[in-house]
Every structure is written in C-alpha cells, then in structure tokens.
Design a protein around this motif. Structure first.
Motif, PDB file in Angstrom:
ATOM      1  N   ARG A 158       0.615  -1.157  -0.109  1.00  0.00           N
ATOM      2  CA  ARG A 158       0.108   0.053   0.144  1.00  0.00           C
ATOM      3  C   ARG A 158       0.828   1.166  -0.278  1.00  0.00           C
ATOM      4  NH1 ARG A 158      -4.976  -0.271   3.831  1.00  0.00           N
ATOM      5  NH2 ARG A 158      -3.741   0.653   5.477  1.00  0.00           N
ATOM      6  N   GLU A 207      -6.201   5.265  -1.140  1.00  0.00           N
ATOM      7  CA  GLU A 207      -6.204   3.888  -0.369  1.00  0.00           C
ATOM      8  C   GLU A 207      -4.620   3.696   0.017  1.00  0.00           C
ATOM      9  OE1 GLU A 207      -8.655   1.006  -0.746  1.00  0.00           O
ATOM     10  OE2 GLU A 207     -10.402   2.269  -1.081  1.00  0.00           O
ATOM     11  N   SER A 239      -0.650  10.613   3.738  1.00  0.00           N
ATOM     12  CA  SER A 239      -1.892   9.854   3.766  1.00  0.00           C
ATOM     13  C   SER A 239      -3.134  10.415   4.216  1.00  0.00           C
ATOM     14  CB  SER A 239      -1.765   8.647   4.565  1.00  0.00           C
ATOM     15  OG  SER A 239      -1.572   8.735   5.757  1.00  0.00           O
ATOM     16  N   LYS A 295      -8.184   6.313   5.178  1.00  0.00           N
ATOM     17  CA  LYS A 295      -7.273   5.269   5.163  1.00  0.00           C
ATOM     18  C   LYS A 295      -6.601   4.627   6.426  1.00  0.00           C
ATOM     19  CE  LYS A 295      -2.454   4.413   3.764  1.00  0.00           C
ATOM     20  NZ  LYS A 295      -1.998   4.312   5.297  1.00  0.00           N
TER      21      LYS A 295
END
Length: 331
Positions: free
Chosen positions: A270, A286, A309, A314
């Motif tokens: 990720r 995400e 982020s 997320k």
C-alpha cells in the motif's frame, strides 16, 4: 451463528472518522444494514444515520444489549466509551479500540491489518487496538526497512481532524470569520487559533517537553516495528482539515545504496512512490504516498523521506474495516 447473522456495533456516531467508516463499510459490503448497530453515550443526541439506503437508528448506551456474537468498534473515547468496552467484553463480544482507550495496556494486542494481522490468532483477550492514524501511516512507510532500522526521527504534521470533529467545526467557523474580516475565537481545546495557523503542539506539554500524543506515537511504533529501534517524535498541527504528512529521518544499521532503499519502499504494501507527495494528493487515496527520498547528511547510513496519507479514510476507516472483516469472517 453464521457470519451474515453477526452484528457490527459502532460507538462514536458523529466522530471525525465516522462518515468515512460508513462509506467504506458500504463500498466493501462488509455488513448489511440489518447487521449494523449504532450506539452513543446516554447524554449525546444523534439522528438516525443512512447506510446502504436504509435508516439506522442510534441507541443510547444504557438501552443497548451487548452479546457474544458482536464485534464492537469504538471510534470515540471518554467515560461512556470505557463503559461500552467493559460491557462488550463482559458479554464476550470482540472489541476493536480505535480511540486509544486501551493504549499502554500490554494485554491488548495492537493490530495493523497490513503488518501483523496474524496476531489475531493468538491474542490474550478479545480486545484489540488499532494504531492511531499517524502511527499507522509511519509504520507502513517504515515496515519495508524494518530489519535494517537503527533509529528514526518522526516529524508528523497532522490536520485538525486528528484533534476530533469539534476541532474541524471550530477551524471552519474561524476560517469563515477571518474571511469576513472578523476576529475568530480561540479554540478552547488547544488554546490556539486553528485557522491559518501551524501549531508546534496542540496539547499541553509534559515535564519532558513531549506531548502525550508524541509519546503515544513512539509507543505504538515500537510495538509495530520492534523495541530495538530508537525513536523520537514531534507532532505539529497544520490548519488543513484532512490529510497528514510525516518527515522521516532514518538511520539504518549500515550504509545502503539509495536505489536499494527505493526498491524496498516501492515494493511495500500500500505504498505509492511520488516525487513530491502532499497531504492533498493523499486525501481520498487508499495508499500511503512516499517521496523526497534522499541520502541524509549525517552519515552514509542515514536516509530521509516523507510519507503522506488520508488520516481518516485510509488510516482509521479502512484499517478498522479490514480488522472488523477478519473478526466477522474467521473469529
């Protein structure tokens, strides 16, 4: 009882991550409207919430019955949340603490769904904690380098949503007053103006000069990355509503080629490499955005990079939904 008959109980209607949580639950079909139960503190007032085109009533804590077939997700803290956790655990339900209520309790496993979800199989209690948004992002960013980490200095720049829904509302009201040529009121919780400001600390400082949140960030990173890593942390608050960014100064066990480090980060779960990531770029994504990778000037074993982020969608909502899914499906 089958997975389809089990219930997800959410305590924390109206909290900062609540809307994002409902969106993710619906997008991923984690639960049906019939399985979703919403609970608030007795003194709180909350209207029914819309989920999957259905109206879900909100029940006061004193009127709600916990059972062993439930997964209870705590999104907000306070005395009522502590009471909800106690009642749920006594009833045999699984409890997912996303509000930091159990922070410091070593009997409660700290679970990041991408990094150590397997630990759910061997937990001491049916209570698990989710790392705070800052710790979740930083741990993801550092995890590909875990075996080589010697020390890390974290400078986390958090948005006002990290302080809670009330701070988001206060920042919005202050912004409106400033645009209208009026002097805004100082935020009661921080003692500072939130709009068009950058806070060195949004909290009172301890005798050491750290804030509680900074020490909590270090504690959670140690639990996720290992006790052998030397850590220090600073948390600033910027006057943006959503999206966080951290500057990371990392000392490895020995010199490492920058391209080797880049390759490890590129393959991280990720993680998405960007030349110059920003918090705005990350909102709605995400992934954790990684960039500005460069050799440190302190020595050949040092590298610097940043991570950004979406702190609510997320690092809270998605992480919680992934853990809830595992508990409903296999536990």
């Amino acid at each position: 009882m089958t997975e389809s008959n089990r219930e997800l109980v959410v305590f924390g209607v109206g909290s900062a991550p609540f809307d994002a949580l409902l969106e993710i639950l619906e997008e991923r079909n984690t639960v049906t409207p019939a399985q979703l139960k919403l609970v608030v503190a007795d003194e709180a007032e909350a209207d029914p919430q819309v989920f999957a085109n259905r109206s879900i009533p909100v029940v006061p804590l004193s009127e709600f019955a916990f059972t062993a077939d439930q997964v209870v997700l705590l999104l907000s803290g306070g005395e009522a949340a502590v009471a909800a956790m106690t009642k749920a655990e006594d009833a045999g339900a699984w409890v997912v603490d996303a509000a930091g209520i159990s922070r410091g309790d070593e009997s409660v496993a700290l679970i990041h769904p991408l990094l150590n979800a397997a630990e759910l199989q061997s937990v001491e209690r049916k209570v698990v904690a989710v790392p705070g948004a800052g710790a979740a992002m930083v741990a993801e960013a550092l995890f590909p380098l875990k075996s080589q980490l010697k020390s890390v200095e974290v400078v986390l720049i958090q948005p006002v949503s990290a302080l809670g829904k009330a701070s988001v509302d206060a920042a919005a009201a202050q912004t409106a007053r400033l645009f209208n040529g009026q002097e805004p009121e100082v935020d009661e919780a921080t003692g500072q103006r939130l709009a068009f400001n950058h806070l060195s600390s949004a909290e009172a400082l301890l005798e050491s000069g750290h804030s509680v949140s900074e020490l909590a960030l270090v504690l959670e990173l140690r639990r996720l990355l290992g006790e052998s890593v030397a850590l220090d942390a600073t948390i600033n608050t910027a006057s943006v509503f959503h999206g966080q960014l951290a500057n990371l100064s990392v000392q490895l066990e020995g010199p490492a080629a920058l391209e080797t480090v880049r390759g490890l980060l590129t393959n991280g779960a990720r993680l998405e490499m960007r030349e110059r990531p920003s918090a705005q770029d990350a909102v709605g994504s995400e992934n954790t955005l990684i960039g500005r990778l460069r050799s440190g000037l302190l020595g050949p074993a040092w590298v610097n990079f940043c991570a950004a982020s979406d702190n609510l969608r997320k690092d809270v909502a998605i992480n919680c939904v992934q853990i809830v899914h595992l508990l409903l499906k296999t536990h």
